[in-house]
Design a protein around this motif. Sequence first.
Motif, PDB file in Angstrom:
ATOM      1  N   GLU A 259       0.836  -1.211   0.000  1.00 12.29           N
ATOM      2  CA  GLU A 259       0.000   0.000   0.000  1.00 12.29           C
ATOM      3  C   GLU A 259       0.865   1.253   0.000  1.00 12.29           C
ATOM      4  O   GLU A 259       0.554   2.237  -0.686  1.00 12.29           O
ATOM      5  N   VAL A 260       1.955   1.232   0.755  1.00  4.65           N
ATOM      6  CA  VAL A 260       2.874   2.382   0.763  1.00  4.65           C
ATOM      7  C   VAL A 260       3.493   2.549  -0.617  1.00  4.65           C
ATOM      8  O   VAL A 260       3.533   3.666  -1.150  1.00  4.65           O
ATOM      9  N   TYR A 261       3.973   1.469  -1.207  1.00  7.62           N
ATOM     10  CA  TYR A 261       4.533   1.562  -2.559  1.00  7.62           C
ATOM     11  C   TYR A 261       3.558   2.257  -3.506  1.00  7.62           C
ATOM     12  O   TYR A 261       3.935   3.170  -4.247  1.00  7.62           O
ATOM     13  N   ALA A 262       2.311   1.793  -3.495  1.00  7.84           N
ATOM     14  CA  ALA A 262       1.302   2.322  -4.419  1.00  7.84           C
ATOM     15  C   ALA A 262       0.984   3.789  -4.147  1.00  7.84           C
ATOM     16  O   ALA A 262       0.524   4.493  -5.049  1.00  7.84           O
ATOM     17  N   SER A 263       1.230   4.256  -2.930  1.00 10.31           N
ATOM     18  CA  SER A 263       0.933   5.647  -2.581  1.00 10.31           C
ATOM     19  C   SER A 263       2.038   6.611  -2.998  1.00 10.31           C
ATOM     20  O   SER A 263       1.859   7.826  -2.949  1.00 10.31           O
ATOM     21  N   MET A 264       3.164   6.068  -3.420  1.00 13.91           N
ATOM     22  CA  MET A 264       4.306   6.914  -3.748  1.00 13.91           C
ATOM     23  C   MET A 264       4.218   7.467  -5.170  1.00 13.91           C
ATOM     24  O   MET A 264       3.719   6.793  -6.072  1.00 13.91           O
TER      25      MET A 264
ATOM     26  N   PRO B  15      16.485  11.127 -10.786  1.00 19.06           N
ATOM     27  CA  PRO B  15      17.295  12.339 -10.606  1.00 19.06           C
ATOM     28  C   PRO B  15      17.469  12.665  -9.118  1.00 19.06           C
ATOM     29  O   PRO B  15      16.532  12.514  -8.321  1.00 19.06           O
ATOM     30  N   GLU B  16      18.652  13.097  -8.767  1.00 15.61           N
ATOM     31  CA  GLU B  16      18.984  13.381  -7.368  1.00 15.61           C
ATOM     32  C   GLU B  16      18.023  14.383  -6.731  1.00 15.61           C
ATOM     33  O   GLU B  16      17.637  14.229  -5.571  1.00 15.61           O
TER      34      GLU B  16
ATOM     35  N   GLU C 120      15.911  12.748  -3.123  1.00 14.56           N
ATOM     36  CA  GLU C 120      16.007  13.148  -1.717  1.00 14.56           C
ATOM     37  C   GLU C 120      14.640  13.203  -1.047  1.00 14.56           C
ATOM     38  O   GLU C 120      14.440  12.606   0.010  1.00 14.56           O
ATOM     39  N   SER C 121      13.696  13.907  -1.637  1.00 14.98           N
ATOM     40  CA  SER C 121      12.373  14.027  -1.016  1.00 14.98           C
ATOM     41  C   SER C 121      11.565  12.738  -1.172  1.00 14.98           C
ATOM     42  O   SER C 121      10.847  12.334  -0.253  1.00 14.98           O
ATOM     43  N   TRP C 122      11.689  12.069  -2.309  1.00 17.64           N
ATOM     44  CA  TRP C 122      10.957  10.826  -2.549  1.00 17.64           C
ATOM     45  C   TRP C 122      11.386   9.762  -1.543  1.00 17.64           C
ATOM     46  O   TRP C 122      10.558   9.096  -0.929  1.00 17.64           O
ATOM     47  N   TYR C 123      12.681   9.590  -1.359  1.00 14.59           N
ATOM     48  CA  TYR C 123      13.227   8.588  -0.443  1.00 14.59           C
ATOM     49  C   TYR C 123      12.835   8.892   1.007  1.00 14.59           C
ATOM     50  O   TYR C 123      12.465   7.994   1.769  1.00 14.59           O
ATOM     51  N   SER C 124      12.898  10.151   1.392  1.00 13.33           N
ATOM     52  CA  SER C 124      12.472  10.542   2.744  1.00 13.33           C
ATOM     53  C   SER C 124      10.999  10.228   2.971  1.00 13.33           C
ATOM     54  O   SER C 124      10.623   9.705   4.025  1.00 13.33           O
ATOM     55  N   GLU C 125      10.171  10.542   1.982  1.00 13.65           N
ATOM     56  CA  GLU C 125       8.742  10.260   2.083  1.00 13.65           C
ATOM     57  C   GLU C 125       8.496   8.753   2.187  1.00 13.65           C
ATOM     58  O   GLU C 125       7.681   8.301   2.999  1.00 13.65           O
ATOM     59  N   LEU C 126       9.192   7.960   1.392  1.00 10.92           N
ATOM     60  CA  LEU C 126       9.039   6.506   1.438  1.00 10.92           C
ATOM     61  C   LEU C 126       9.372   5.975   2.829  1.00 10.92           C
ATOM     62  O   LEU C 126       8.599   5.200   3.410  1.00 10.92           O
ATOM     63  N   LYS C 127      10.505   6.381   3.393  1.00 13.57           N
ATOM     64  CA  LYS C 127      10.900   5.896   4.710  1.00 13.57           C
ATOM     65  C   LYS C 127       9.900   6.326   5.787  1.00 13.57           C
ATOM     66  O   LYS C 127       9.565   5.531   6.668  1.00 13.57           O
ATOM     67  N   GLU C 128       9.404   7.564   5.712  1.00 14.66           N
ATOM     68  CA  GLU C 128       8.415   8.042   6.686  1.00 14.66           C
ATOM     69  C   GLU C 128       7.131   7.225   6.614  1.00 14.66           C
ATOM     70  O   GLU C 128       6.591   6.810   7.645  1.00 14.66           O
ATOM     71  N   LYS C 129       6.646   6.978   5.409  1.00 13.08           N
ATOM     72  CA  LYS C 129       5.411   6.207   5.242  1.00 13.08           C
ATOM     73  C   LYS C 129       5.582   4.758   5.694  1.00 13.08           C
ATOM     74  O   LYS C 129       4.695   4.190   6.330  1.00 13.08           O
ATOM     75  N   LEU C 130       6.714   4.152   5.376  1.00 17.25           N
ATOM     76  CA  LEU C 130       6.969   2.779   5.805  1.00 17.25           C
ATOM     77  C   LEU C 130       7.099   2.700   7.327  1.00 17.25           C
ATOM     78  O   LEU C 130       6.589   1.765   7.955  1.00 17.25           O
ATOM     79  N   THR C 131       7.762   3.666   7.937  1.00 13.51           N
ATOM     80  CA  THR C 131       7.896   3.709   9.396  1.00 13.51           C
ATOM     81  C   THR C 131       6.528   3.769  10.051  1.00 13.51           C
ATOM     82  O   THR C 131       6.236   3.017  10.989  1.00 13.51           O
TER      83      THR C 131
END
Length: 99
Positions: free
Chosen positions: A23-28, A63-64, A68-79
């Motif tokens: 579900e987190v993957y699909a929300s990204m 792209p860098e 940065e923001s995509w990866y941070s959002e992914l980790k926050e949602k997974l946490t």
Amino acid sequence: MYHDINLNIHYTMPDHLWKKVSEVYASMPYWAGEENGSYWKTENIDLAVSVEPGGIQIYGEMPEEIWESWYSELKEKLTKALGYEIGEPEDGYDFKYFS
């Protein structure tokens, strides 16, 4: 830019939590689906994910300035979804589920 990271999500995690991960993957942003694996894709973005003995691996091009923001959002949602802090094991993030 090419990225290759592992997260502290182990393949022995219970099935009900894997549903939350999906579900987190699909929300990204840039989600392209789970046909032949989970991935995110658009112009200049081609990321895939696999479940490995060392944790979830996310790899590919993004792209860098987006990463940065995509990866941070992914980790926050997974946490939030999994109930423990998600990050890279080499940075000291422990596995909660590990056989």
